[in-house]
Design an enzyme around this catalytic site. Structure first.
Site, PDB file in Angstrom:
ATOM      1  N   ASP A  18       0.364  -1.149   0.363  1.00 45.28           N
ATOM      2  CA  ASP A  18       0.194   0.071   0.111  1.00 45.28           C
ATOM      3  C   ASP A  18       0.513   1.293   0.304  1.00 45.28           C
ATOM      4  O   ASP A  18       2.015   1.227   0.236  1.00 45.28           O
ATOM      5  CB  ASP A  18      -0.724   0.003   1.294  1.00 45.28           C
ATOM      6  CG  ASP A  18      -0.320   0.101   2.409  1.00 45.28           C
ATOM      7  OD1 ASP A  18       1.041   0.358   2.525  1.00 45.28           O
ATOM      8  OD2 ASP A  18      -0.805   0.416   3.659  1.00 45.28           O
ATOM      9  N   THR A  55      -0.467   4.611   1.438  1.00 41.78           N
ATOM     10  CA  THR A  55      -0.004   5.440   3.077  1.00 41.78           C
ATOM     11  C   THR A  55       0.231   4.261   4.124  1.00 41.78           C
ATOM     12  O   THR A  55       0.434   3.442   4.453  1.00 41.78           O
ATOM     13  CB  THR A  55      -1.381   5.603   3.700  1.00 41.78           C
ATOM     14  OG1 THR A  55      -2.222   5.856   2.326  1.00 41.78           O
ATOM     15  CG2 THR A  55      -1.634   6.587   4.527  1.00 41.78           C
TER      16      THR A  55
END
Length: 197
Positions: free
Chosen positions: A24, A26
């Protein structure tokens, strides 16, 4: 010897067989430090929209990083709230209804693709959403619901009111971690393809 802590020693052998790494963005590639980049009013004066965003950010029960960035950019005093739907990543929107003595109004912040089907007929967001998204920015739509619109259905579940009037678009950015470029280059040099989830 290389300053790495391995929880399971067979992970090193398994890693030698990896050719695609899914991760991912973030908190992995970014520092999870969200900043306001720009605001694009839609049918409202910029100062009026900034006041609304500041009041919204000051009035929510729990400030997530997105709302915190708005509060830092436009610090305003909180207003009394009569109804609230807190942000949920499953819904991708939040909403507040201000008390009449606090100016009233029902406002929604959310992902443009989620709010767009509930916009009034003929509402046009222009090309700003796509332009900011192409830059890798987080885009948020702020909209007004009809006066007195309910934010919960008869079963007590949050419901997105309609028709929504678009008031503006918000662009936010997240800082890359300092070592992100070097790390990604090392994976590429090793023949490992990266996929951002």
């Amino acid at each position: 010897g290389h300053g790495a802590l391995v929880q399971q020693s067979n992970a090193i052998e398994s890693l030698s067989n990896v050719d695609v790494l899914c991760l991912d963005k973030t908190g992995t590639l970014t520092a999870n430090c969200i900043r306001l980049r720009a605001v694009h009013p839609l049918g409202r004066e910029a100062a009026e929209l900034e006041d609304l965003l500041g009041a919204y950010a000051a009035s929510v029960t729990n400030r997530n990083r997105t709302v915190e960035a708005l509060y830092e950019a436009y610090p305003r005093p909180p207003r009394r709230v009569v109804q609230e739907v807190e942000f949920s990543s499953a819904r991708k929107w939040s909403a507040l209804a201000f008390a009449p003595e606090a100016g009233g109004g029902v406002y929604v912040l959310g992902a443009p693709e989620v709010l767009q089907p509930r916009l009034r007929p003929g509402a046009d967001l222009g090309e700003q959403v796509q332009a900011w998204a192409a830059e890798g920015l987080r885009v948020i739509l702020v909209a007004a619901a009809p006066p007195g619109a309910a934010l919960y259905d008869a079963d007590g579940q949050p419901c997105l009111p309609a028709p929504l009037e678009p008031l503006g678009l918000i662009a936010q950015c997240d800082e890359l971690r300092p070592e992100a470029r070097e790390t990604l280059a090392a994976f590429a040099a090793s023949g490992i393809r990266l996929k951002i989830i």
